[in-house]
Scaffold this active site. Sequence first.
Site, PDB file in Angstrom:
ATOM      1  N   ARG A 112      -8.481  -0.300   4.988  1.00  0.00           N
ATOM      2  CA  ARG A 112      -7.623   0.692   4.330  1.00  0.00           C
ATOM      3  C   ARG A 112      -6.283   0.081   3.934  1.00  0.00           C
ATOM      4  O   ARG A 112      -5.646   0.523   2.984  1.00  0.00           O
ATOM      5  CB  ARG A 112      -7.367   1.880   5.270  1.00  0.00           C
ATOM      6  CG  ARG A 112      -8.613   2.679   5.568  1.00  0.00           C
ATOM      7  CD  ARG A 112      -8.289   3.897   6.395  1.00  0.00           C
ATOM      8  NE  ARG A 112      -7.215   4.658   5.751  1.00  0.00           N
ATOM      9  CZ  ARG A 112      -6.682   5.745   6.308  1.00  0.00           C
ATOM     10  NH1 ARG A 112      -7.085   6.151   7.487  1.00  0.00           N
ATOM     11  NH2 ARG A 112      -5.730   6.407   5.694  1.00  0.00           N
ATOM     12  N   ARG A 136       0.563  14.419  12.964  1.00  0.00           N
ATOM     13  CA  ARG A 136       0.943  14.206  11.556  1.00  0.00           C
ATOM     14  C   ARG A 136       1.072  15.525  10.775  1.00  0.00           C
ATOM     15  O   ARG A 136       0.383  15.753   9.787  1.00  0.00           O
ATOM     16  CB  ARG A 136      -0.043  13.246  10.891  1.00  0.00           C
ATOM     17  CG  ARG A 136      -0.188  11.975  11.720  1.00  0.00           C
ATOM     18  CD  ARG A 136      -0.785  10.850  10.989  1.00  0.00           C
ATOM     19  NE  ARG A 136       0.181  10.211  10.097  1.00  0.00           N
ATOM     20  CZ  ARG A 136      -0.153   9.174   9.324  1.00  0.00           C
ATOM     21  NH1 ARG A 136      -1.377   8.726   9.327  1.00  0.00           N
ATOM     22  NH2 ARG A 136       0.757   8.621   8.543  1.00  0.00           N
ATOM     23  N   CYS A 151      -4.585   7.929   9.433  1.00  0.00           N
ATOM     24  CA  CYS A 151      -4.818   7.280  10.728  1.00  0.00           C
ATOM     25  C   CYS A 151      -4.566   8.267  11.871  1.00  0.00           C
ATOM     26  O   CYS A 151      -3.621   9.048  11.841  1.00  0.00           O
ATOM     27  CB  CYS A 151      -3.879   6.085  10.896  1.00  0.00           C
ATOM     28  SG  CYS A 151      -4.472   4.645  10.014  1.00  0.00           S
ATOM     29  N   LYS A 162       0.848  -1.215   0.000  1.00  0.00           N
ATOM     30  CA  LYS A 162       0.000   0.000   0.000  1.00  0.00           C
ATOM     31  C   LYS A 162       0.871   1.248   0.000  1.00  0.00           C
ATOM     32  O   LYS A 162       0.630   2.190  -0.764  1.00  0.00           O
ATOM     33  CB  LYS A 162      -0.886  -0.004   1.237  1.00  0.00           C
ATOM     34  CG  LYS A 162      -1.574   1.325   1.526  1.00  0.00           C
ATOM     35  CD  LYS A 162      -2.438   1.293   2.750  1.00  0.00           C
ATOM     36  CE  LYS A 162      -1.725   1.514   4.039  1.00  0.00           C
ATOM     37  NZ  LYS A 162      -1.371   2.904   4.364  1.00  0.00           N
ATOM     38  N   ASN A 163       1.934   1.246   0.821  1.00  0.00           N
ATOM     39  CA  ASN A 163       2.724   2.470   0.999  1.00  0.00           C
ATOM     40  C   ASN A 163       3.781   2.689  -0.069  1.00  0.00           C
ATOM     41  O   ASN A 163       4.515   3.670  -0.023  1.00  0.00           O
ATOM     42  CB  ASN A 163       3.346   2.497   2.406  1.00  0.00           C
ATOM     43  CG  ASN A 163       2.274   2.660   3.470  1.00  0.00           C
ATOM     44  OD1 ASN A 163       1.132   3.014   3.162  1.00  0.00           O
ATOM     45  ND2 ASN A 163       2.614   2.380   4.712  1.00  0.00           N
ATOM     46  N   ASP A 181       4.877   0.452  11.921  1.00  0.00           N
ATOM     47  CA  ASP A 181       3.618  -0.152  11.464  1.00  0.00           C
ATOM     48  C   ASP A 181       3.426  -1.577  11.970  1.00  0.00           C
ATOM     49  O   ASP A 181       2.323  -2.112  11.905  1.00  0.00           O
ATOM     50  CB  ASP A 181       3.537  -0.146   9.933  1.00  0.00           C
ATOM     51  CG  ASP A 181       3.405   1.269   9.396  1.00  0.00           C
ATOM     52  OD1 ASP A 181       3.548   1.457   8.173  1.00  0.00           O
ATOM     53  OD2 ASP A 181       3.191   2.192  10.204  1.00  0.00           O
TER      54      ASP A 181
HETATM   55  C1  EPZ Z   1       4.376   6.872   6.124  1.00  0.00           C
HETATM   56  O1  EPZ Z   1       3.651   7.892   6.757  1.00  0.00           O
HETATM   57  C2  EPZ Z   1       3.420   5.684   6.065  1.00  0.00           C
HETATM   58  N1  EPZ Z   1       2.231   6.042   5.300  1.00  0.00           N
HETATM   59  C3  EPZ Z   1       3.024   5.280   7.485  1.00  0.00           C
HETATM   60  O2  EPZ Z   1       2.207   4.111   7.389  1.00  0.00           O
HETATM   61  C4  EPZ Z   1       4.289   4.920   8.264  1.00  0.00           C
HETATM   62  O3  EPZ Z   1       3.942   4.612   9.590  1.00  0.00           O
HETATM   63  C5  EPZ Z   1       5.247   6.110   8.243  1.00  0.00           C
HETATM   64  O4  EPZ Z   1       5.535   6.485   6.883  1.00  0.00           O
HETATM   65  C6  EPZ Z   1       6.564   5.808   8.939  1.00  0.00           C
HETATM   66  O5  EPZ Z   1       7.173   4.708   8.335  1.00  0.00           O
HETATM   67  C7  EPZ Z   1       2.294   6.076   3.953  1.00  0.00           C
HETATM   68  O6  EPZ Z   1       3.333   5.866   3.346  1.00  0.00           O
HETATM   69  C8  EPZ Z   1       1.012   6.415   3.242  1.00  0.00           C
HETATM   70  P1  EPZ Z   1       6.600  10.142   8.210  1.00  0.00           P
HETATM   71  P2  EPZ Z   1       4.248   9.408   6.790  1.00  0.00           P
HETATM   72  O7  EPZ Z   1       6.510  11.390   7.427  1.00  0.00           O
HETATM   73  O8  EPZ Z   1       4.907   9.726   5.509  1.00  0.00           O
HETATM   74  C9  EPZ Z   1       6.628  13.326  11.683  1.00  0.00           C
HETATM   75  C10 EPZ Z   1       0.309   2.769   7.761  1.00  0.00           C
HETATM   76  O9  EPZ Z   1      -0.123   2.219   8.790  1.00  0.00           O
HETATM   77  N2  EPZ Z   1       6.546  14.311  10.590  1.00  0.00           N
HETATM   78  O10 EPZ Z   1       7.806   9.269   8.065  1.00  0.00           O
HETATM   79  O11 EPZ Z   1       3.169  10.303   7.281  1.00  0.00           O
HETATM   80  C11 EPZ Z   1       5.330  12.574  11.816  1.00  0.00           C
HETATM   81  O12 EPZ Z   1       4.410  13.313  12.610  1.00  0.00           O
HETATM   82  C12 EPZ Z   1       0.831   4.194   7.835  1.00  0.00           C
HETATM   83  O13 EPZ Z   1       0.372   2.215   6.639  1.00  0.00           O
HETATM   84  C13 EPZ Z   1       6.677  15.664  10.918  1.00  0.00           C
HETATM   85  O14 EPZ Z   1       6.844  16.027  12.072  1.00  0.00           O
HETATM   86  O15 EPZ Z   1       5.338   9.229   7.935  1.00  0.00           O
HETATM   87  C14 EPZ Z   1       5.749  11.299  12.479  1.00  0.00           C
HETATM   88  O16 EPZ Z   1       5.881  11.536  13.860  1.00  0.00           O
HETATM   89  C15 EPZ Z   1       0.693   4.792   9.217  1.00  0.00           C
HETATM   90  N3  EPZ Z   1       6.587  16.578   9.907  1.00  0.00           N
HETATM   91  C16 EPZ Z   1       7.138  11.040  11.882  1.00  0.00           C
HETATM   92  O17 EPZ Z   1       7.576  12.301  11.357  1.00  0.00           O
HETATM   93  C17 EPZ Z   1       6.382  16.200   8.607  1.00  0.00           C
HETATM   94  O18 EPZ Z   1       6.328  17.087   7.721  1.00  0.00           O
HETATM   95  C18 EPZ Z   1       7.126   9.998  10.761  1.00  0.00           C
HETATM   96  O19 EPZ Z   1       6.337  10.515   9.748  1.00  0.00           O
HETATM   97  C19 EPZ Z   1       6.254  14.823   8.307  1.00  0.00           C
HETATM   98  C20 EPZ Z   1       6.340  13.900   9.311  1.00  0.00           C
END
Ligand code: EPZ
Length: 418
Positions: A397, A121, A116, A22-23, A305
């Site tokens: 999802r 986020r 989620c 999915k991701n 995850d």
């Molecule tokens: C991706 O989310 C995945 N989703 C998530 O999977 C996964 O948990 C996550 O990466 C971490 O591996 C998709 O790819 C659609 P991040 P993403 O940006 O891109 C903070 C699932 O269950 N952050 O790496 O949103 C954020 O708040 C989902 O399939 C900022 O602070 O993850 C978090 O604490 C859940 N500012 C951390 O970084 C930003 O601009 C990781 O977020 C972006 C992120």
Amino acid sequence: MDYFLINGGKKLFGSVAVDSAKNALLPILAGCLLSEGIVTIKNVTYYEDINSMLEILQLLGIKIQKHENVLVLDCRYIDKYIIPLELTNKLRASVFCLGPLLGRLGKARLAYPGGCAIGSRPIDLHISGLAKLGVHVIDRHGYITAYKGNMKAGKVCLPFPSVGATENLIMASVLNLGRTQIIGGAKEPEVVDLCNFLNALGAKIYGAGSDHIIIDGVPSLAGGEYTVMPDRIIAGTYLMLPLLCGGEVEVINANGEHISPLVELLKNNSCNIRVKSDRIIVTAKRRAKCFGKIETLPYPHFPTDLQQPLSCVACVAKGTTIITENLFESRFKHVPELVKMGAKINICDSSIIIDGVKELFGAEVVAPDLRGGAALVMAGLVANGYTTVKNVNLIDRGYFALEQKLSMLGADIKRLKE
Ligand code: EPZ
């Protein structure tokens, strides 16, 4: 609204093939906005989030043909750049359209993404990274409006390896002439899959999977064909089942390298694990041992995850497991639901302390998010008696036909309507 009714206590035996990641598929679909041709994507699984992303692409002008697990997307005529709240709100991945729309049309206007409820986020890293490259970004009234303006190639250092921010910056730079470098970006396999896809269309991206990614901008991307990688989180979820319920499960298309921290945990627990080139088999006859201290961290460390599914196995393991969640500030909403089933878990700041119990008991529980929902289904599989899991739409999802696949392994699980 659908719910699952599970009669627990069955050992599980059989093979299950892992569906599309999915991701990886979500950013790849967004990346189609950069192509001026016809794109064929193979190994497509229609999770709810994928259907939501396809709705967004159609709104923007992409014509879509669905052929079972193959998608043909005509990306030649993209003329819209605004994505309304009712579509962005359905999924976090809607924000991945920001970069490609900027690259293709020079502008984008998106309502804030959904996703989620596992934390605030924010998207500040996406915005600050684009601004560093000269993109003019206006963040107001819940909308992000961005103009390419005098965007220039350059170097962006990410203070945190955000998966989404890395993917957005790569896609914003693919058609931006000159050399852009992303330092400290995410190394997840899904980021690599996106880069392989974009390169198959004519992009020039180097160093994907490392913390130094180089993008040499090209004038345009053609059409092409790509097969998406299998979902490592779904693979990991299934691989935990024998240790949880007893039995033997063969997970086809599981790539041990993509989930090596979990493979190591299973190797050191009371199960037998055989890692082959295109599948992994786990056999377990005895109760799981506790996992000690686990920390979720960016790839290649233990993935956030899989934190919630692992916490379920720890609930019935011998001894105490401590899991610290370092990526999301609110990814323990499944814990009160597990406690309803007899689990002994305490939340202490960003950690949960799980004292394994001999058995769980069926109860009525509510999925709080995608992976927390999967953990509750797992708990129902091992619990004595009947468990109902509500909010199955959240599980749909990211898991496709979960009840059918679990039934094929011998689980007693039904999808019913309220
Ligand atoms: C991706 O989310 C995945 N989703 C998530 O999977 C996964 O948990 C996550 O990466 C971490 O591996 C998709 O790819 C659609 P991040 P993403 O940006 O891109 C903070 C699932 O269950 N952050 O790496 O949103 C954020 O708040 C989902 O399939 C900022 O602070 O993850 C978090 O604490 C859940 N500012 C951390 O970084 C930003 O601009 C990781 O977020 C972006 C992120």
